[in-house]
Design an enzyme around this catalytic site. Structure first.
Site, PDB file in Angstrom:
ATOM      1  CD  GLU A 199      71.857  33.470 -76.823  1.00  0.00           C
ATOM      2  OE1 GLU A 199      70.703  33.107 -76.552  1.00  0.00           O
ATOM      3  OE2 GLU A 199      72.869  32.928 -76.329  1.00  0.00           O
ATOM      4  CB  THR A 251      66.437  27.332 -70.577  1.00  0.00           C
ATOM      5  OG1 THR A 251      66.910  28.614 -70.961  1.00  0.00           O
ATOM      6  CG2 THR A 251      65.209  27.506 -69.684  1.00  0.00           C
ATOM      7  CB  ILE A 311      72.838  26.609 -77.455  1.00  0.00           C
ATOM      8  CG1 ILE A 311      73.661  26.724 -76.161  1.00  0.00           C
ATOM      9  CG2 ILE A 311      71.848  27.751 -77.601  1.00  0.00           C
ATOM     10  CD1 ILE A 311      74.649  27.873 -76.169  1.00  0.00           C
ATOM     11  CB  ALA A 326      67.865  26.610 -63.847  1.00  0.00           C
ATOM     12  NE  ARG A 336      39.451  49.127 -92.937  1.00  0.00           N
ATOM     13  CZ  ARG A 336      38.424  48.325 -93.100  1.00  0.00           C
ATOM     14  NH1 ARG A 336      38.252  47.707 -94.273  1.00  0.00           N
ATOM     15  NH2 ARG A 336      37.568  48.099 -92.124  1.00  0.00           N
TER      16      ARG A 336
END
Length: 385
Positions: A248, A132, A129, A136, A274
């Site tokens: 989204e 951008t 898509i 802008a 560790r």
């Protein structure tokens, strides 16, 4: 890691989760390092996703889809990918199915649906898509790409940047101005085919993170687009974007949370093994407190996101709610990334350690899909309504 049962899922969801988990373990995780070097996921992996029925889950059966009307399956797909720590594939695959595909399903003409949806389901066509532009970013009203009505077709010109799946894309939803004088009301959406004359792709960007995700510029020079490729109505593009951006942003939130959980779990395993000053790092109070703080936040976030998934299933997630999720989860992802690198010490800064790659991958999450500053503005509008 979580003690509270996740009650929003059924046995059917659990079976789907297991199938995704096995696919990721076999087809994604072993290949991610090579994909990072290639700056893109292989096309073969897209085909395998399609063969397993994992793409475009909501696609109707008449186009060869599964017609799954349940967003929980989408959430599981994104979550399991994120839990693998493979951020590039997580973002690219989810964008194709959960962000690009809905525009075709909801606004595409029947001709567009028949031509492109089957190939998106199979993975033959990869979706992107393009909103951008170089001038802008989050300010979509200020886009300069234009679409001129030529009678029997539109002619589209402009440049888009930071396009996820851009280099591999076969189809792309493009936002362009059909009327430059109307601001947001002059924006329309089109489906472009990468084979169209005048459509060109830039080289994949050299990004700080998400190295397995192909991101590039797209160039349109008087591209002739059939009238049937207009998505929805002329001038309604901005309203379509605002409507679809809720899903989204929810997808970005789900990915961010899963990737945070991956980092936390990787760090728990690391500090247990560790040693320093004669004992494991996990025995130090600072380590234990840091892990406790992160675990509490991640667990609370998971409960919150599960609730949003249910609400979205009932179409009750609005722009402000999705913006809040995107803002909170991406901030949490970056916080967890920073703390986990610190707990790894110098090894946390070595690329061979998953937490180092996850740290580099995390930062952009607060920028794309609308910056977190924009998210706050959208939340504030609802608060002050």
């Amino acid at each position: 890691m979580f003690e509270i049962p996740r009650t929003i899922f059924s046995e059917e969801h659990d079976m789907f989760r297991q199938s995704i988990r096995e696919f990721v373990k076999k087809e994604v995780s072993p290949n991610n390092a090579q994909w990072e070097k290639d700056k893109q996921v292989s096309r073969a992996s897209w085909s395998k996703l399609g063969q397993n029925g994992f793409l475009c889950l909501q696609a109707p059966s008449e186009y060869g889809g599964m017609a799954i009307d349940d967003f929980r399956f989408n959430a599981i797909f994104t979550e399991e990918l994120g839990l693998s720590g493979c951020a590039g594939p997580t973002i690219g695959y989810s964008l194709h199915s959960d962000i690009v595909f809905p525009y075709l399903l909801h606004y595409g003409t029947e001709a567009v649906k028949k031509k492109y949806i089957p190939k998106m389901i199979s993975g033959e066509n990869i979706g992107a898509i393009a909103m951008t532009e170089p001038g802008a970013g989050s300010d979509l009203q200020n886009i300069k790409a234009k679409a001129i009505d030529k009678g029997d077709h539109y002619e589209i010109s402009g440049t888009k940047t930071f396009i996820t799946n851009g280099y591999l894309c076969d189809v792309v939803v493009v936002a362009a101005k059909t009327d430059l004088s109307l601001g947001a009301k002059g924006i329309s959406l089109f489906l472009l085919d990468a084979s169209m004359e005048g459509f060109a792709k830039g080289k994949p960007f050299e990004k700080v993170g998400l190295h397995a995700q192909d991101t590039c510029e797209l160039f349109f020079e008087e591209v002739k687009v059939p009238k049937e490729n207009l998505l929805g109505k002329e001038g309604e593009g901005f309203s379509y974007l605002m409507k679809e951006l809720a899903q989204e942003r929810l997808i970005v939130a789900l990915a961010a949370l899963a990737l945070a959980e991956f980092m936390l779990q990787s760090t728990v395993e690391y500090v247990k093994g560790r040693e320093a000053f004669g004992r494991t790092i996990s025995e130090f109070q600072n380590t234990r407190f840091k892990l406790a703080e992160m675990a509490a936040k991640v667990e609370q976030a998971r409960i919150y996101c599960d609730q949003l998934v249910l609400l979205h299933n009932d179409k009750k997630v609005d722009s402000a709610m999705a913006s809040a999720a995107k803002y909170m989860m991406t901030e949490l992802q970056c916080e967890v990334a920073d703390e986990c690198v610190q707990l790894h010490g110098g090894y946390g800064y070595m690329w061979e350690y998953p937490v180092a790659r996850a740290y580099a991958d995390a930062r952009v999450q607060r920028i794309y899909a609308g910056t977190n500053e924009i998210m706050k503005e959208l939340i504030a509008r609802k608060v002050l309504k």
